[in-house]
Design a protein around this motif. Structure first.
Motif, PDB file in Angstrom:
ATOM      1  N   GLU A  72       0.714  -1.233  -0.120  1.00 44.77           N
ATOM      2  CA  GLU A  72      -0.091  -0.173   0.394  1.00 44.77           C
ATOM      3  C   GLU A  72       0.805   1.153  -0.064  1.00 44.77           C
ATOM      4  O   GLU A  72       2.181   1.265   0.546  1.00 44.77           O
ATOM      5  CB  GLU A  72      -0.653   0.071   1.057  1.00 44.77           C
ATOM      6  CG  GLU A  72      -1.963  -0.923   1.355  1.00 44.77           C
ATOM      7  CD  GLU A  72      -2.843  -0.794   2.741  1.00 44.77           C
ATOM      8  OE1 GLU A  72      -2.776   0.518   3.022  1.00 44.77           O
ATOM      9  OE2 GLU A  72      -3.361  -1.631   3.240  1.00 44.77           O
ATOM     10  N   TRP A  73       0.322   2.346  -0.756  1.00 42.68           N
ATOM     11  CA  TRP A  73       1.134   3.496  -0.650  1.00 42.68           C
ATOM     12  C   TRP A  73      -0.016   4.689  -0.460  1.00 42.68           C
ATOM     13  O   TRP A  73      -1.032   4.868  -1.037  1.00 42.68           O
ATOM     14  CB  TRP A  73       1.803   3.896  -1.922  1.00 42.68           C
ATOM     15  CG  TRP A  73       2.556   5.027  -2.113  1.00 42.68           C
ATOM     16  CD1 TRP A  73       2.984   5.954  -1.141  1.00 42.68           C
ATOM     17  CD2 TRP A  73       1.884   6.095  -3.265  1.00 42.68           C
ATOM     18  NE1 TRP A  73       3.292   7.145  -1.521  1.00 42.68           N
ATOM     19  CE2 TRP A  73       2.908   7.298  -2.710  1.00 42.68           C
ATOM     20  CE3 TRP A  73       1.790   6.049  -4.547  1.00 42.68           C
ATOM     21  CZ2 TRP A  73       2.758   8.209  -3.660  1.00 42.68           C
ATOM     22  CZ3 TRP A  73       1.905   7.115  -5.240  1.00 42.68           C
ATOM     23  CH2 TRP A  73       2.410   8.167  -5.089  1.00 42.68           C
ATOM     24  N   HIS A  74       0.417   5.357   0.633  1.00 44.50           N
ATOM     25  CA  HIS A  74      -0.701   6.519   0.771  1.00 44.50           C
ATOM     26  C   HIS A  74       0.101   7.906   1.105  1.00 44.50           C
ATOM     27  O   HIS A  74       1.379   7.797   1.472  1.00 44.50           O
ATOM     28  CB  HIS A  74      -1.301   6.384   2.141  1.00 44.50           C
ATOM     29  CG  HIS A  74      -2.208   5.262   2.164  1.00 44.50           C
ATOM     30  ND1 HIS A  74      -3.258   4.887   1.553  1.00 44.50           N
ATOM     31  CD2 HIS A  74      -1.751   3.772   2.509  1.00 44.50           C
ATOM     32  CE1 HIS A  74      -3.721   3.496   1.680  1.00 44.50           C
ATOM     33  NE2 HIS A  74      -2.669   2.835   2.380  1.00 44.50           N
ATOM     34  N   ILE A  75      -0.594   9.072   0.379  1.00 42.60           N
ATOM     35  CA  ILE A  75       0.048  10.453   0.416  1.00 42.60           C
ATOM     36  C   ILE A  75      -1.249  11.396   0.670  1.00 42.60           C
ATOM     37  O   ILE A  75      -2.408  11.041  -0.104  1.00 42.60           O
ATOM     38  CB  ILE A  75       1.111  10.676  -0.509  1.00 42.60           C
ATOM     39  CG1 ILE A  75       1.540  11.864  -0.435  1.00 42.60           C
ATOM     40  CG2 ILE A  75       0.243  10.576  -1.941  1.00 42.60           C
ATOM     41  CD1 ILE A  75       3.035  12.134  -1.191  1.00 42.60           C
ATOM     42  N   PRO A  76      -1.029  12.473   1.285  1.00 40.08           N
ATOM     43  CA  PRO A  76      -2.333  13.246   1.213  1.00 40.08           C
ATOM     44  C   PRO A  76      -2.671  13.912  -0.187  1.00 40.08           C
ATOM     45  O   PRO A  76      -1.625  14.038  -0.938  1.00 40.08           O
ATOM     46  CB  PRO A  76      -1.869  14.482   2.253  1.00 40.08           C
ATOM     47  CG  PRO A  76      -0.675  14.005   3.147  1.00 40.08           C
ATOM     48  CD  PRO A  76      -0.158  12.710   2.160  1.00 40.08           C
ATOM     49  N   ASN A  77      -3.827  14.091  -0.241  1.00 38.78           N
ATOM     50  CA  ASN A  77      -4.332  14.914  -1.680  1.00 38.78           C
ATOM     51  C   ASN A  77      -4.095  16.300  -1.649  1.00 38.78           C
ATOM     52  O   ASN A  77      -4.885  16.905  -0.973  1.00 38.78           O
ATOM     53  CB  ASN A  77      -5.622  14.345  -1.872  1.00 38.78           C
ATOM     54  CG  ASN A  77      -6.072  14.895  -3.154  1.00 38.78           C
ATOM     55  OD1 ASN A  77      -5.313  15.425  -4.045  1.00 38.78           O
ATOM     56  ND2 ASN A  77      -7.571  14.437  -3.567  1.00 38.78           N
ATOM     57  N   GLY A  78      -3.079  16.807  -2.221  1.00 39.66           N
ATOM     58  CA  GLY A  78      -3.042  17.867  -2.204  1.00 39.66           C
ATOM     59  C   GLY A  78      -4.284  18.961  -3.201  1.00 39.66           C
ATOM     60  O   GLY A  78      -4.116  19.954  -3.132  1.00 39.66           O
ATOM     61  N   ALA A  79      -4.779  18.237  -3.938  1.00 42.76           N
ATOM     62  CA  ALA A  79      -5.942  18.839  -4.766  1.00 42.76           C
ATOM     63  C   ALA A  79      -7.452  18.664  -4.050  1.00 42.76           C
ATOM     64  O   ALA A  79      -8.193  18.753  -4.684  1.00 42.76           O
ATOM     65  CB  ALA A  79      -6.129  18.219  -5.900  1.00 42.76           C
ATOM     66  N   ALA A  80      -7.381  18.070  -2.856  1.00 44.40           N
ATOM     67  CA  ALA A  80      -8.535  18.021  -2.070  1.00 44.40           C
ATOM     68  C   ALA A  80      -9.403  19.247  -1.817  1.00 44.40           C
ATOM     69  O   ALA A  80      -8.715  20.221  -1.762  1.00 44.40           O
ATOM     70  CB  ALA A  80      -8.356  17.278  -0.748  1.00 44.40           C
ATOM     71  N   PRO A  81     -10.605  19.251  -1.945  1.00 43.20           N
ATOM     72  CA  PRO A  81     -11.215  20.702  -1.927  1.00 43.20           C
ATOM     73  C   PRO A  81     -11.397  21.358  -0.495  1.00 43.20           C
ATOM     74  O   PRO A  81     -11.058  22.473  -0.637  1.00 43.20           O
ATOM     75  CB  PRO A  81     -12.688  20.171  -2.390  1.00 43.20           C
ATOM     76  CG  PRO A  81     -12.987  18.937  -2.385  1.00 43.20           C
ATOM     77  CD  PRO A  81     -11.440  18.249  -2.530  1.00 43.20           C
ATOM     78  N   ASP A  82     -11.256  20.173   0.467  1.00 44.97           N
ATOM     79  CA  ASP A  82     -11.128  21.121   1.655  1.00 44.97           C
ATOM     80  C   ASP A  82     -10.055  20.492   2.509  1.00 44.97           C
ATOM     81  O   ASP A  82     -10.094  19.373   2.761  1.00 44.97           O
ATOM     82  CB  ASP A  82     -12.553  20.581   2.427  1.00 44.97           C
ATOM     83  CG  ASP A  82     -12.574  21.046   3.990  1.00 44.97           C
ATOM     84  OD1 ASP A  82     -11.698  22.063   4.139  1.00 44.97           O
ATOM     85  OD2 ASP A  82     -13.198  20.544   4.728  1.00 44.97           O
ATOM     86  N   PRO A  83      -8.992  21.264   2.659  1.00 39.96           N
ATOM     87  CA  PRO A  83      -7.889  20.647   3.554  1.00 39.96           C
ATOM     88  C   PRO A  83      -8.022  19.942   5.016  1.00 39.96           C
ATOM     89  O   PRO A  83      -7.625  18.848   5.574  1.00 39.96           O
ATOM     90  CB  PRO A  83      -6.930  21.830   3.639  1.00 39.96           C
ATOM     91  CG  PRO A  83      -7.666  23.061   3.850  1.00 39.96           C
ATOM     92  CD  PRO A  83      -8.811  22.509   2.705  1.00 39.96           C
TER      93      PRO A  83
END
Ligand code: F6R
Length: 264
Positions: free
Chosen positions: A118-129
């Protein structure tokens, strides 16, 4: 007399009587040796426990480690297919396919070149931080315990870990965090147009990093020398977030001799 934030912090930690440990400090002749040591720690973790969860960094410092991990995977020395890799942070806002995003960095240096569980990283394009931070915090909570957190340290006087800049609390969790101007000035050089650097990040907090069973901090080069000495020898306080690592019993600092040169 009004106490400054540093004193208040110090007092609150004293009151909580958090234990203080002396980290293991390894000083290597060359940056390459830091890379080799870092890769060997990751390989050891995953060969002994293939389903390990690791927190991992981006930036200039770990590229040599990733290079060695990719090589070790292609020669059959290590298999990452059951392991979980959870990144420390991502810029916010940024499109994941922006060439200077940490998502692209990871694909280029590691996750696009090996098979991982598995690999996870925050989504820098998410509408609401804030909701993205909550999503990432939940994801992290479900993958506890983190067996090994590999981290870097910020340049100059920042002493950040993840993007927990000065003023970050030891209790902080995943959140949106603005970049310090000192960090911004350094990291802007990694953008084709330096003005494009985002104002902030989504980062794991100090408490998330301290929650790992083992922590490995990597530092190379003279720009880290002041911060390494401040972190190891100065007051434990949010003025130097990396100094909170001294409250963790199993931390290794793997340093090249340039970054270690001011250690008193
Ligand atoms: C990156 C991160 C940061 C970096 C630090 C050092 O994921 O969390 O704390 O580790 O800014 O960056 P470099 O290695 O580019 O000097």
């Amino acid at each position: 007399m009004v106490k400054d934030a540093k004193d208040r912090d110090y007092q609150s930690h004293q009151e909580r009587e958090l234990p203080i440990y002396v980290p293991e400090v390894l000083i290597f002749e060359t940056p390459d040796e830091v890379d080799a040591y870092a890769a060997s720690r990751v390989i050891r973790q995953i060969t002994t426990h293939p389903a390990s969860s690791l927190t991992v960094p981006t930036g200039n410092t770990p590229t040599g480690m990733y290079e060695r991990l990719v090589a070790a995977n292609s020669n059959g020395e290590v298999d990452f297919s059951q392991a979980t890799f959870i990144n420390l942070d991502e810029y916010y806002p940024i499109s994941p396919d922006h060439p200077s995003s940490y998502t692209e960095y990871m694909k280029r240096n590691f996750t696009g070149r090996v098979k991982v569980g598995e690999w996870h990283i925050p989504n820098g394009a998410a509408p609401d931080p804030e909701s993205e931070a909550r999503r990432y915090a939940d994801l992290l909570a479900q993958r506890q315990p983190i067996d090994l957190a590999v981290i870097g340290i910020g340049p100059g006087t920042t002493c950040h870990i993840g993007f927990n800049e000065k003023g970050s609390s030891i209790d902080s969790g995943v959140r949106y965090a603005p970049l310090a101007s000192e960090t911004q000035a350094v990291n802007a050089q990694l953008f084709d147009d330096p003005a494009e650097i985002p104002a902030g990040t989504l980062t794991q907090g100090i408490a998330d990093i301290l929650g790992a069973r083992q922590i490995l901090l990597l530092a190379k080069g003279p720009s880290k020398a002041w911060g390494i000495n401040r972190t190891l020898k100065g007051l434990i306080s949010s003025d130097a977030p990396a100094s909170f690592l001294r409250h963790h019993p199993r931390v290794t600092f793997a340093l090249d001799k340039e970054s270690a040169r001011y250690i008193r």
